[in-house]
Design a protein around this motif. Structure first.
Motif, mmCIF file in Angstrom:
data_model
loop_
_atom_site.group_PDB
_atom_site.id
_atom_site.type_symbol
_atom_site.label_atom_id
_atom_site.label_comp_id
_atom_site.label_asym_id
_atom_site.label_seq_id
_atom_site.Cartn_x
_atom_site.Cartn_y
_atom_site.Cartn_z
ATOM 1 N N THR A 45 36.633 39.341 42.290
ATOM 2 C CA THR A 45 37.604 38.691 43.166
ATOM 3 C C THR A 45 36.903 37.778 44.166
ATOM 4 O O THR A 45 37.316 36.635 44.372
ATOM 5 N N ASP A 46 35.825 38.253 44.788
ATOM 6 C CA ASP A 46 35.066 37.444 45.743
ATOM 7 C C ASP A 46 34.571 36.156 45.086
ATOM 8 O O ASP A 46 34.737 35.064 45.632
ATOM 9 N N THR A 47 33.986 36.289 43.911
ATOM 10 C CA THR A 47 33.464 35.120 43.196
ATOM 11 C C THR A 47 34.582 34.150 42.850
ATOM 12 O O THR A 47 34.444 32.937 43.031
ATOM 13 N N LEU A 48 35.691 34.684 42.358
ATOM 14 C CA LEU A 48 36.813 33.832 41.987
ATOM 15 C C LEU A 48 37.381 33.091 43.191
ATOM 16 O O LEU A 48 37.658 31.889 43.119
ATOM 17 N N VAL A 49 37.547 33.783 44.308
ATOM 18 C CA VAL A 49 38.091 33.150 45.510
ATOM 19 C C VAL A 49 37.160 32.027 45.976
ATOM 20 O O VAL A 49 37.610 30.933 46.325
ATOM 21 N N ARG A 50 35.869 32.265 45.958
ATOM 22 C CA ARG A 50 34.915 31.223 46.355
ATOM 23 C C ARG A 50 34.982 30.024 45.394
ATOM 24 O O ARG A 50 34.992 28.882 45.817
ATOM 25 N N TYR A 51 35.047 30.319 44.095
ATOM 26 C CA TYR A 51 35.127 29.258 43.095
ATOM 27 C C TYR A 51 36.401 28.435 43.267
ATOM 28 O O TYR A 51 36.364 27.202 43.296
ATOM 29 N N LEU A 52 37.538 29.111 43.397
ATOM 30 C CA LEU A 52 38.804 28.396 43.549
ATOM 31 C C LEU A 52 38.851 27.602 44.852
ATOM 32 O O LEU A 52 39.433 26.518 44.903
#
Length: 127
Positions: free
Chosen positions: A83-90
């Motif tokens: 989730t952390d990685t996805l939020v940063r990517y988005l």
């Protein structure tokens, strides 16, 4: 829906340390990827909400509302690191920053649902 992060501006810097300034006009990939996520979200006025979408192929999405309000939706039950990685990517993609595409089997699909949302609203209020 559970609100995971709220951009209510209440986060304080560590005593004796100033948080680096982040603005929508000057944000960098390095800031998004390296600074504490809550600082990034608060600075950029982004809200993260755990959605109720349980489709195994859905990891998250971004909604940009009136006035530029940004909400990132995440799927429930994912590993917090994912989730952390996805939020940063988005977040980086939302600001059109140069980040590498996600590896297979993950992919990003861009959909403008403005017209669909407008039609649903008209239908709802005219019923």
């Amino acid at each position: 829906m559970n609100i995971l992060q709220s951009s209510n501006g209440t986060r304080q810097a560590t005593p004796g340390q100033a948080e680096p300034a982040i603005t929508r006009a000057t944000v960098t990939v390095a800031q998004i990827m390296n600074l504490p996520l809550d600082h990034v979200l608060n600075s950029l006025d982004i809200q993260v909400i755990e959605s109720s979408i349980t489709d195994a192929n859905f990891y998250g999405g971004v909604h940009i509302g009136n006035g530029g309000k940004i909400t990132i939706l995440t799927s429930p039950g994912r590993d917090p690191r994912v989730t952390d990685t996805l939020v940063r990517y988005l977040t980086a993609k939302t600001f059109n920053l140069d980040v590498a595409d996600l590896p297979a089997p993950l992919g990003v699909k861009y959909t403008d649902i403005t017209e669909q949302a407008r039609n649903a609203w008209v239908k709802a209020v005219s019923a």
